[in-house]
Design an enzyme around this catalytic site. Structure first.
Site, PDB file in Angstrom:
ATOM      1  N   LYS A 153       0.798  -1.230   0.000  1.00 29.41           N
ATOM      2  CA  LYS A 153       0.000   0.000   0.000  1.00 29.41           C
ATOM      3  C   LYS A 153       0.834   1.286   0.000  1.00 29.41           C
ATOM      4  O   LYS A 153       0.411   2.289  -0.552  1.00 29.41           O
ATOM      5  CB  LYS A 153      -0.957   0.015   1.193  1.00 29.41           C
ATOM      6  CG  LYS A 153      -2.182  -0.869   0.998  1.00 29.41           C
ATOM      7  CD  LYS A 153      -3.095  -0.760   2.205  1.00 29.41           C
ATOM      8  CE  LYS A 153      -4.491  -1.231   1.862  1.00 29.41           C
ATOM      9  NZ  LYS A 153      -5.468  -0.874   2.907  1.00 29.41           N
ATOM     10  N   ASP A 156     -10.514   3.301   1.110  1.00 31.89           N
ATOM     11  CA  ASP A 156     -10.801   2.832   2.485  1.00 31.89           C
ATOM     12  C   ASP A 156     -11.591   3.887   3.257  1.00 31.89           C
ATOM     13  O   ASP A 156     -12.437   3.561   4.089  1.00 31.89           O
ATOM     14  CB  ASP A 156      -9.499   2.532   3.242  1.00 31.89           C
ATOM     15  CG  ASP A 156      -8.925   1.170   2.865  1.00 31.89           C
ATOM     16  OD1 ASP A 156      -9.693   0.320   2.379  1.00 31.89           O
ATOM     17  OD2 ASP A 156      -7.711   0.971   3.049  1.00 31.89           O
TER      18      ASP A 156
HETATM   19  P1  NAP Z   1      -1.471  -2.373  10.975  1.00 29.56           P
HETATM   20  O1  NAP Z   1      -0.989  -1.327  10.036  1.00 29.56           O
HETATM   21  O2  NAP Z   1      -0.605  -3.523  11.316  1.00 29.56           O
HETATM   22  O3  NAP Z   1      -1.884  -1.610  12.348  1.00 29.56           O
HETATM   23  C1  NAP Z   1      -2.335  -2.309  13.481  1.00 29.56           C
HETATM   24  C2  NAP Z   1      -2.335  -1.385  14.691  1.00 29.56           C
HETATM   25  O4  NAP Z   1      -2.826  -2.149  15.799  1.00 29.56           O
HETATM   26  C3  NAP Z   1      -0.962  -0.862  15.081  1.00 29.56           C
HETATM   27  O5  NAP Z   1      -1.078   0.446  15.578  1.00 29.56           O
HETATM   28  C4  NAP Z   1      -0.542  -1.820  16.199  1.00 29.56           C
HETATM   29  O6  NAP Z   1       0.300  -1.230  17.148  1.00 29.56           O
HETATM   30  C5  NAP Z   1      -1.862  -2.079  16.860  1.00 29.56           C
HETATM   31  N1  NAP Z   1      -1.837  -3.341  17.585  1.00 29.56           N
HETATM   32  C6  NAP Z   1      -1.637  -4.576  17.085  1.00 29.56           C
HETATM   33  N2  NAP Z   1      -1.672  -5.492  18.060  1.00 29.56           N
HETATM   34  C7  NAP Z   1      -1.881  -4.807  19.209  1.00 29.56           C
HETATM   35  C8  NAP Z   1      -1.994  -5.187  20.584  1.00 29.56           C
HETATM   36  N3  NAP Z   1      -1.917  -6.470  20.955  1.00 29.56           N
HETATM   37  N4  NAP Z   1      -2.205  -4.216  21.501  1.00 29.56           N
HETATM   38  C9  NAP Z   1      -2.283  -2.930  21.143  1.00 29.56           C
HETATM   39  N5  NAP Z   1      -2.188  -2.507  19.853  1.00 29.56           N
HETATM   40  C10 NAP Z   1      -1.981  -3.428  18.904  1.00 29.56           C
HETATM   41  O7  NAP Z   1      -2.832  -3.028  10.445  1.00 29.56           O
HETATM   42  P2  NAP Z   1      -3.982  -2.295   9.605  1.00 29.56           P
HETATM   43  O8  NAP Z   1      -3.747  -2.485   8.165  1.00 29.56           O
HETATM   44  O9  NAP Z   1      -4.146  -0.924  10.146  1.00 29.56           O
HETATM   45  O10 NAP Z   1      -5.259  -3.216   9.960  1.00 29.56           O
HETATM   46  C11 NAP Z   1      -5.768  -3.218  11.269  1.00 29.56           C
HETATM   47  C12 NAP Z   1      -7.081  -4.001  11.331  1.00 29.56           C
HETATM   48  O11 NAP Z   1      -8.062  -3.357  10.529  1.00 29.56           O
HETATM   49  C13 NAP Z   1      -6.979  -5.448  10.837  1.00 29.56           C
HETATM   50  O12 NAP Z   1      -7.768  -6.248  11.663  1.00 29.56           O
HETATM   51  C14 NAP Z   1      -7.592  -5.368   9.443  1.00 29.56           C
HETATM   52  O13 NAP Z   1      -8.192  -6.592   9.054  1.00 29.56           O
HETATM   53  C15 NAP Z   1      -8.652  -4.307   9.647  1.00 29.56           C
HETATM   54  N6  NAP Z   1      -8.994  -3.617   8.399  1.00 29.56           N
HETATM   55  C16 NAP Z   1     -10.271  -3.748   7.937  1.00 29.56           C
HETATM   56  C17 NAP Z   1     -10.634  -3.113   6.779  1.00 29.56           C
HETATM   57  C18 NAP Z   1     -12.048  -3.241   6.277  1.00 29.56           C
HETATM   58  O14 NAP Z   1     -12.293  -2.952   5.106  1.00 29.56           O
HETATM   59  N7  NAP Z   1     -12.980  -3.633   7.106  1.00 29.56           N
HETATM   60  C19 NAP Z   1      -9.698  -2.327   6.067  1.00 29.56           C
HETATM   61  C20 NAP Z   1      -8.395  -2.215   6.570  1.00 29.56           C
HETATM   62  C21 NAP Z   1      -8.054  -2.871   7.747  1.00 29.56           C
HETATM   63  P3  NAP Z   1       1.887  -1.032  16.888  1.00 29.56           P
HETATM   64  O15 NAP Z   1       1.979  -0.007  15.802  1.00 29.56           O
HETATM   65  O16 NAP Z   1       2.381  -0.568  18.206  1.00 29.56           O
HETATM   66  O17 NAP Z   1       2.397  -2.378  16.465  1.00 29.56           O
END
Ligand code: NAP
Length: 294
Positions: A78, A114
């Site tokens: 991305k 998004d």
């Molecule tokens: P990402 O870039 O990896 O970001 C995840 C975030 O969650 C980071 O800030 C991470 O913290 C935090 N995190 C992860 N594990 C954690 C924990 N145990 N405790 C506290 N914070 C935690 O992922 P993303 O792309 O943003 O996606 C995140 C979620 O959104 C996923 O579940 C994805 O499936 C969902 N999503 C859904 C859609 C949709 O269309 N519905 C679209 C996009 C994403 P750190 O930075 O400190 O590691």
């Protein structure tokens, strides 16, 4: 009954769309896009492409050569795709990520749908959002689209909560040339007890609670109890339905929104950009629901 394009609908005139990621096997996009394309009787097919990050420039050149009309972009491409494109929308630049690429006369154009996906279920709510306070759990990629979305809604305050002080600081810095910076605050998880009673919208953008770890929730029931009646709990996760986080919210009588509609609506917005015509959102939603139930 869901209709997917069969091999017999592929002809010499079929044009290609697709999604790139690495891995890509988990992607639900081919299911919903091909269902919509079949319902429209269109001459397109939508394919998954597993592209190793090292091969991204090569893949783009290949797409150019075979006349791919457009494609979605998922993890880990991305951000990496951005310098390889000819033009990028303002919103994708602000978010710092591209999830949709269109072939244009002047080359590849990248944007981010998004934000449209995130906003669609909120815009369907009866309330107005100006003066409201949004609390966002997580500061990763999806949180960036959520911040931009909350700004578009007109939220008075957008509080992003994360676990890593340095990442939070970098997140905050990255918005300093954007008007959202006037509303944006960042803080660590221990500030949640102060933030939650003010919230009108609480969004989980962390993967906590996503299958197969469905028993987890980003916040415990004591914290959830600090939300006031009328607050909306929104989880970007779409499997399981509902997540533990949303179950907790529903138990408290709060309105709950899961990530399925965001997924459908970001896809619909992308398909509309490629086809330049209205697309059957209901067909896309049904195809996904049927696939997830199977
Ligand atoms: P990402 O870039 O990896 O970001 C995840 C975030 O969650 C980071 O800030 C991470 O913290 C935090 N995190 C992860 N594990 C954690 C924990 N145990 N405790 C506290 N914070 C935690 O992922 P993303 O792309 O943003 O996606 C995140 C979620 O959104 C996923 O579940 C994805 O499936 C969902 N999503 C859904 C859609 C949709 O269309 N519905 C679209 C996009 C994403 P750190 O930075 O400190 O590691």
């Amino acid at each position: 009954m869901m209709t997917l394009p069969s091999h017999s609908t592929i002809t010499g005139k079929t044009k290609l769309l697709g999604v790139i990621g690495y891995p890509i096997e988990h992607s639900l996009s081919p299911v919903m896009h091909n269902a919509a394309l079949a319902a429209l009787g269109s001459s397109y097919a939508y394919l998954p492409f597993a592209i190793d990050p090292a091969d991204l420039p090569l893949a783009l050149a290949g797409f150019e050569a075979i006349g791919l009309q457009g494609f979605n972009v998922t993890i880990p491409h991305k951000q990496a795709i951005m310098p390889l494109l000819n033009d990028i929308s303002e919103i994708a630049q602000a978010i710092g990520a591209v999830n949709t690429v269109c072939r244009t006369e002047s080359g590849w154009y990248g944007t981010n749908t998004d934000l449209d996906g995130f906003l669609a279920p909120l815009k369907a709510q009866p309330q107005t959002w100006t003066e409201s306070i949004a609390v966002i759990l997580g500061n990763g990629g999806a949180a960036r689209a959520v911040v931009a979305g909350c700004h578009q809604l007109g939220c008075r305050k957008i509080a992003v909560v994360g676990r890593d002080r340095q990442k939070l600081e970098a997140f905050w810095q990255s918005w300093q040339n954007h008007p959202v910076s006037a509303q944006l605050t960042v803080s660590e998880w221990q500030n949640l007890p102060d933030l939650l009673p003010q919230a009108h919208l609480l969004v989980n953008t962390t993967p906590i609670g996503m299958a197969p770890h469905s028993e987890n929730s980003p916040i415990d029931p004591t914290l959830m109890a600090k939300l006031t009646p009328g607050t909306i709990a929104y989880d970007l996760i779409y499997t399981p339905r509902p997540t533990k986080f949303l179950q907790q919210a529903e138990n408290q009588g709060l309105k709950a929104i899961d990530g399925l509609e965001m997924l459908v609506q970001q896809g619909a917005a992308a398909l509309q950009l490629w086809l330049r015509q209205p697309v059957p959102v209901d067909v896309m939603r049904s195809a996904l629901l049927e696939f997830l139930r199977a």
